[in-house]
Design an enzyme around this catalytic site. Structure first.
Site: not given
Ligand code: ATR
Length: 286
Positions: A70, A106
């Site tokens: 990520k 997110d």
């Protein structure tokens, strides 16, 4: 059926075999009869550059990005949205006219999960436990709304550093150590408690980051951990009369945001939730 026109999306990470994202997205594609397929790709650390080139070379529509890529994927992209740069992590790539664009869904996923449960934190005090990747995304999404945001972490210095970083944006934050006394004090006037640590995650299902006694009925408790769906923390919160939100909500909603970025279509979130819940409870195995 997969055919010549099928658009391919997927997820790159390592390990990848326990990811619930393939079943969640494929269930939504099937339900909407969209000609897309979502595939898990195991990509080890040293292969990330090649894999990202491959996403472009193979004309994939996009991919999700998970552990351990990520953060390290960011310099490999052509463009990255500001929120993802702030958070320091990209979890979704969209290929647009041969250019790789990076997003982090997110934070929006967290906000959407709260909205679905009609939890309004605007003007209220929020306490976040944890200072890792999940906590960063949630802190960036909630700090502009909350009147006050407190970040508590086992390693207190990480919480203080994260709070200092967010304060530079003009938001009202504090960081500290995750201890019983501090929790008790901070939760007195809080409206929302978010567990963004991994405490309580399978197999340590009897653990909770918060003693049962400090939970009360005028608090909403949101646990990012989704395996098990009802964590010890959520069970304790329920028995204290608090409103609870499980981690499946955020998993589904971060996926829904990615789904919209790839397809331009609103996904059926109930179908996605069912696919995740079935996956977690061992039903619907093929
Ligand atoms: P993620 O991407 O899921 O946020 P992470 O970046 O590894 O994962 O962060 C894990 C978080 O859970 C951290 O805040 C970690 O605390 P430390 O910074 O002190 O390591 C927290 N955590 C993990 N195990 C914990 C435990 N047993 N007790 C308290 N906090 C814990």
């Amino acid at each position: 059926m997969i055919g010549g026109r099928t658009r391919v999306v997927g997820i790159i990470g390592d390990p990848i075999e326990h990811s619930l994202s393939p079943r969640m997205h494929n269930a939504a594609f099937e339900y909407l009869k969209l000609d897309y397929v979502y595939v898990p790709f195991r990509v080890s650390g040293g292969m990330l550059g090649k894999a990202v080139e491959g996403v472009k070379a193979l004309s994939l529509r996009g991919v999700n990005v998970t552990i351990p890529h990520k953060v390290s994927v960011i310099p490999l992209l052509d463009w990255v949205e500001e929120t993802a740069l702030d958070i320091g992590a990209v979890n979704t790539i969209v290929v647009e006219n041969g250019r790789l664009k990076g997003y982090n869904t997110d934070g929006v996923g967290c906000l959407e999960a709260l909205r679905e449960e009609e939890v309004d934190v605007s003007g209220g005090k929020v306490v976040i436990l944890g200072a890792g990747g999940a906590a960063r995304a949630i802190a960036y999404s909630l700090a502009p709304l909350a009147s006050e945001l407190v970040i508590l972490n086992r390693t207190g210095s990480k919480a203080v550093a994260l709070a200092e970083e967010l304060k530079e944006k003009g938001w009202n934050l504090r960081g500290g150590e995750l201890r019983r006394g501090v929790l008790e004090d901070e939760l007195k006037d809080a409206v929302l408690l978010v567990n963004a640590t991994s405490v309580g995650m399978y197999p340590n299902v009897d653990e909770s980051p918060v003693p049962r006694e400090v939970l009360k009925s005028n608090l909403t408790v949101f646990d990012v951990v989704y395996n098990p769906i009802e964590t010890r923390l959520l069970r304790d919160a329920k028995s204290a009369g608090a409103k609870t939100i499980d981690g499946v909500g955020m998993l589904v909603n971060q996926g829904a945001v990615a789904f919209r970025l790839w397809t331009g279509v609103n996904p059926p979130k109930e179908v996605m939730r069912k696919a995740v819940v079935d996956g977690l409870t061992g039903r619907g195995e093929k």
